[in-house]
Motif scaffolding. Structure first.
Motif, short mmCIF file in Angstrom:
data_model
loop_
_atom_site.label_atom_id
_atom_site.label_comp_id
_atom_site.label_asym_id
_atom_site.label_seq_id
_atom_site.Cartn_x
_atom_site.Cartn_y
_atom_site.Cartn_z
N UNK A 25 0.82 -1.21 0.00
CA UNK A 25 0.00 0.00 0.00
C UNK A 25 0.86 1.26 0.00
N UNK A 26 1.90 1.27 0.84
CA UNK A 26 2.75 2.45 0.92
C UNK A 26 3.51 2.68 -0.38
N UNK A 27 4.03 1.60 -0.98
CA UNK A 27 4.76 1.74 -2.25
C UNK A 27 3.85 2.30 -3.33
N UNK A 28 2.63 1.77 -3.41
CA UNK A 28 1.69 2.25 -4.42
C UNK A 28 1.34 3.71 -4.20
N UNK A 29 1.08 4.08 -2.96
CA UNK A 29 0.74 5.47 -2.67
C UNK A 29 1.90 6.40 -3.00
N UNK A 30 3.11 6.00 -2.64
CA UNK A 30 4.28 6.83 -2.91
C UNK A 30 4.49 7.01 -4.41
N UNK A 31 4.39 5.91 -5.15
CA UNK A 31 4.61 5.98 -6.60
C UNK A 31 3.52 6.80 -7.27
N UNK A 32 2.28 6.58 -6.90
CA UNK A 32 1.19 7.36 -7.50
C UNK A 32 1.36 8.85 -7.21
N UNK A 33 1.79 9.16 -6.00
CA UNK A 33 1.97 10.56 -5.62
C UNK A 33 3.12 11.19 -6.41
N UNK A 34 4.21 10.46 -6.57
CA UNK A 34 5.36 10.99 -7.31
C UNK A 34 4.98 11.23 -8.77
N UNK A 35 4.30 10.27 -9.37
CA UNK A 35 3.90 10.42 -10.78
C UNK A 35 2.95 11.60 -10.94
N UNK A 36 1.98 11.70 -10.05
CA UNK A 36 1.00 12.79 -10.15
C UNK A 36 1.63 14.16 -9.99
N UNK A 37 2.69 14.25 -9.19
CA UNK A 37 3.34 15.53 -8.92
C UNK A 37 4.36 15.92 -9.99
N UNK A 38 4.64 15.01 -10.92
CA UNK A 38 5.63 15.28 -11.97
C UNK A 38 4.95 15.89 -13.18
N UNK A 39 5.34 17.11 -13.59
CA UNK A 39 4.72 17.73 -14.77
C UNK A 39 4.96 16.88 -16.01
N UNK A 40 3.91 16.63 -16.78
CA UNK A 40 4.06 15.89 -18.02
C UNK A 40 4.70 16.79 -19.08
N UNK A 41 5.56 16.24 -19.92
CA UNK A 41 6.20 17.05 -20.96
C UNK A 41 5.17 17.72 -21.85
N UNK A 42 5.36 19.01 -22.11
CA UNK A 42 4.42 19.75 -22.96
C UNK A 42 4.60 19.37 -24.42
N UNK A 43 5.78 18.90 -24.76
CA UNK A 43 6.07 18.44 -26.12
C UNK A 43 6.64 17.02 -26.01
#
Length: 306
Positions: free
Chosen positions: A164-182
């Protein structure tokens, strides 16, 4: 483990050479953790009592066992299990396991990544259960293995919490990372002969979550193709991930010194990322560290492509 051996192991496992391996995400019925909870069944394997003499022949499983708190139950690990440092490393091999050498350790549970050479059947004759934790194809597979190992060792709650903790950490990191505009592409290097990993692999699926594209897709055969220098130069990736830093001494300087590579966008813009070989090649709880490193790389490289 030598990088070529790692690639060969990945390729073999991706072809399904896991004998009687069963997916850890489906551990089967089991009672809550604790001495009275046994017997339990994990992946179709019956474990009669809480194991106190575990032999791990999988570096990923070894890391997970210690993260679960099952380290004191581990009496021996294979020669490639170099983390954590206190793991009782031996000359045992996970690639070519010897039933006799393993049995000599008097285990009451053996954990492997593949049932190589009918190991499980050989050990079953001595009454030792063997649990197969096959290579994770997805993050959910990895989380499932955390839970399964927790059940198998009497640490069910810890396994569930770890997943649970690994999933939450990974989901949070991905969500907080800006997606490339190009569009932002990457080259993932397994060794300096240009073996790479497609987006269909475990590592490729992690990277895909950040909105980047893999230049290995569509090239070569299998999930781990060997690319050519020409293909890499033609693709001009914006990011280069090196998973051959410790094994093979690769870094931003050695990459820039390769003929023609100084012209690559990733090299010119300083986006050659040195990864920890072990973390990048295992599906242990340290995948969170890998995801964090990828996040930092994508966040740094994306502005150059806007």
């Amino acid at each position: 483990m030598p990088k070529v051996a790692v690639i060969s192991l990945f390729a073999a496992l991706s072809l399904g050479l896991t004998g009687c391996a069963t997916h850890a995400a489906d551990p089967g019925p089991a009672a809550p953790a604790g001495p009275a909870a046994f017997p339990v069944t994990v992946g179709g394997v019956a474990i009669p009592h809480r194991p106190d003499r575990i032999v791990s022949l999988s570096p990923s499983a070894t890391e997970t066992l210690y993260a679960l708190g099952a380290g004191p139950q581990v009496v021996a690990v294979d020669s490639d299990s170099d983390y954590p440092p206190q793991a009782p490393r031996t000359a045992l091999s996970g690639l070519s396991p010897s039933p006799e050498a393993i049995a000599a350790r008097n285990p009451d549970l053996v954990v492997v990544s593949a049932d190589t050479g009918g190991l499980a059947a050989a050990l079953a004759k001595t009454g030792v259960p063997t649990v197969v934790m096959p290579d994770a194809k997805t993050l959910d597979d990895a989380y499932g293995e955390f839970v399964s190992l927790g059940i198998a060792t009497g640490h069910r709650a810890e396994g569930e919490n770890l997943a649970r903790q690994a999933k939450e950490d990974i989901d949070r990191i991905v969500a907080a990372t800006p997606k490339p505009a190009q569009p932002l592409s990457y080259y993932y290097e397994l060794d300096q002969t240009y073996y790479s990993a497609k987006s269909s692999t475990f590592i490729g699926q992690i990277l895909s979550r950040f909105g980047v594209s893999d230049i290995a897709d569509g090239a070569g055969t299998g999930d781990y193709p060997q690319l050519s220098a020409e293909h890499i130069l033609r693709a001009d990736p914006g990011l280069i991930f090196l998973a051959d830093t410790h094994c093979c001494g690769q870094n931003a300087g050695t990459v820039a010194a390769r003929p023609g590579w100084s012209t690559l966008s990733a090299v010119k813009n300083g986006h050659v990322v040195a990864l920890d070989d072990d973390i990048a090649s295992r599906w242990s709880p340290r995948i969170v560290e890998l995801v964090r490193a990828v996040s930092a790389a994508v966040s740094s490289a994306a502005p150059a492509h806007r």
